[in-house]
Design an enzyme around this catalytic site. Structure first.
Site, short mmCIF file in Angstrom:
data_model
loop_
_atom_site.label_atom_id
_atom_site.label_comp_id
_atom_site.label_asym_id
_atom_site.label_seq_id
_atom_site.Cartn_x
_atom_site.Cartn_y
_atom_site.Cartn_z
N LYS A 121 0.84 -1.19 0.00
CA LYS A 121 0.00 0.00 0.00
C LYS A 121 0.88 1.25 0.00
CE LYS A 121 -3.53 2.22 2.92
NZ LYS A 121 -4.37 2.07 4.13
N SER B 157 -8.92 3.14 3.37
CA SER B 157 -7.98 3.70 2.42
C SER B 157 -7.14 2.65 1.70
CB SER B 157 -7.05 4.68 3.15
OG SER B 157 -6.26 4.00 4.11
N SER C 31 -9.56 1.29 7.62
CA SER C 31 -9.01 1.27 6.27
C SER C 31 -8.66 -0.10 5.71
CB SER C 31 -7.77 2.17 6.19
OG SER C 31 -8.15 3.52 6.33
#
Length: 478
Positions: A72, A148, A172
């Site tokens: 990520k 996210s 997230s």
């Protein structure tokens, strides 16, 4: 191995095939690149698939020997690789520190082949940014993949890699897991080290872990990434057995707290509520005791902590911009980020003491409310994946801070509270809507008790299997 075969294996299964010689790590990387080339132009989940992916280093062995993995673009850092946090402010930024999380990934045999999209600074919970555009949900490209860890979820759901790095500072990992039909665990605070330079990131709210498709991979990832390092702020209780060993242990009879009505301002969609009730009924059939639990915290008190943090966040962003030699303005930040920054700079009355006190009270109230229960069951999200641009539009000049906070109250009542308290929680893809969109159900455990979550998740996976459910947009099916 064909691409259509590759996407049906989870990470531990692929590693087993490598160990017996049925496939090589290089072949798996080629398959991941082929999957990326086939679907990424449509879902926009991967910012860059490394040009040198076929030559990246990893341990020759380990539980994930040879398995391709994605990082990520926020959280754990990979030394020398770009990390832009979904923001133009960090465009071209290359950290020089290798996170312990990344070291452990390599030691387990994972081969990091690229990085995935995030909304700016991971703040919106959606899957859009000015820097990288919209990441579409493989179940329906017009719907949000969640955030996210948006790119990670979309990449795993579409079959590019069987598992990917994510992080969770307020939902997230669990939000995109719920909306993309994946397993998303947010471990107990302290279970996974944030070191060497982010041991207590965001005051302990944020933890790094993975998104995957099976409970087996979740357990193996816990074994891989769990454990303390020097400099960690505290050391939590360590498990008696490996989490893979826990997969064969009995669950026992549990007392389950169930969110039968929406918490706080949540307006739970009927299909989501039905899925939660069906899961509660299934657990009751297994012999567990169900007891309804209302909202276990004071919403105003909880959000007071986030408001008090705003000045610290603004100061931190200012320091980072200064180190990069850049200005904070509309050319480097999205409109809402500018407003949040200015709000923090002007927040003279709030202090870190106010933040710590608000969250201490939240931890105390939630701790008292959850103490009688072994686990807690809630919807992960009160709604299925919403249309893109319907809640948060990165280019919007009109979205106010109040509207942003109101949206957070409506959408995330089951999420961030457990980042504050530190309880482990996992979203499981236990249902689907009539339109075919995934519905996630959250199981929350006692602090430090990921073992019980492994047991319950295994039981639910066996009783309501989900591996056969795959999105329409996936590698090998186009």
């Amino acid at each position: 191995m064909k691409l259509s075969e590759y996407i049906d294996y989870d990470a531990t299964e692929l590693a087993s095939l490598v160990r017996v010689g049925d496939v090589t790590p290089l072949e798996l990387t080629h398959l991941a690149r082929s999957a990326h080339d086939q679907v990424n132009s449509r879902i926009n989940s991967i910012i860059e698939f490394y040009e040198d992916a076929e030559t990246v280093t990893a341990a020759n062995g380990g539980p994930f020997h040879g398995v391709p993995f994605l990082r990520k673009d926020l959280g754990a850092t990979e030394a020398g690789r770009l990390q832009e946090c979904g923001s133009r402010l960090f465009k071209g930024h290359r950290p020089q520190t290798e996170s312990y999380f990344i070291r452990r990934a390599r030691e387990s045999g994972l081969r990091i082949v690229g990085r995935t999209t995030v909304p700016e600074f991971g703040m919106s919970g959606m899957s859009e940014s000015i820097l990288h555009g919209i990441t579409g949900n493989p179940w329906n490209l017009e719907r949000s993949a969640g955030g996210s860890s948006s790119g990670a979820a979309a990449a795993v759901a579409s079959g590019i890699t069987p598992m990917a790095h994510g992080s969770d500072g307020g939902g997230s990992l669990r939000i995109p897991a719920a909306w993309c039909g994946l397993v998303g665990l947010n471990p107990s605070r302290g279970r996974v080290s944030g070191g060497p330079n982010k041991q207590d990131r965001s005051f302990g709210l944020s933890r790094d872990f993975v998104l995957c498709r099976t409970v087996g991979d979740m357990a193996a990832a816990l074994d891989t990434f769990s454990g303390p390092h020097p400099g960690d702020p505290f050391i939590i209780i360590q498990p008696h057995r490996t989490y893979m060993q826990e997969l064969s242990q009995p669950t026992g009879t549990l007392k389950v707290g169930v969110a039968m009505t929406g918490w706080g301002a949540a307006n739970v969609q009927p299909e989501v509520q039905q899925a939660a009730e069906a899961t509660a009924a299934l657990l009751e059939e297994m012999g567990h005791t169900m007891i309804e639990i209302p909202t276990p915290y004071d919403l105003n008190e909880y959000y007071k902590g986030f408001a008090a943090r705003s000045k610290y966040s603004a100061d931190s962003l200012e320091n980072e911009a200064r180190a990069l030699g850049r200005q904070i303005d509309s050319s480097t930040l999205e409109p809402l980020s500018v407003k949040l920054y200015e709000f923090g700079r002007n927040a003279q009355s709030a202090s870190l003491g106010d933040m710590f006190e608000a969250w201490r009270l939240t931890r105390f109230r939630v701790g008292e409310a959850l103490d009688p229960f072994d686990i807690l069951l809630t919807p992960t999200m009160p709604v299925v994946a919403p249309p893109n641009d319907s809640i948060y539009r990165p280019t919007s000049e009109t979205l106010s801070i109040d509207e942003y906070m109101e949206g957070a109250r409506d959408l995330f009542p089951y999420m961030g509270v457990f980042n504050v308290t530190g309880h482990p929680s996992v979203s499981l893809p236990l249902a689907q809507s009539a339109s075919g969109l995934p519905i996630g159900i959250q199981i929350v455990g006692r602090f430090g008790d990921e073992a019980t979550l492994v047991h319950v998740a295994r039981d639910l996976e066996q009783a309501r299997p989900w591996r056969h459910r795959r999105p329409p947009l996936r590698a090998g099916a186009i």
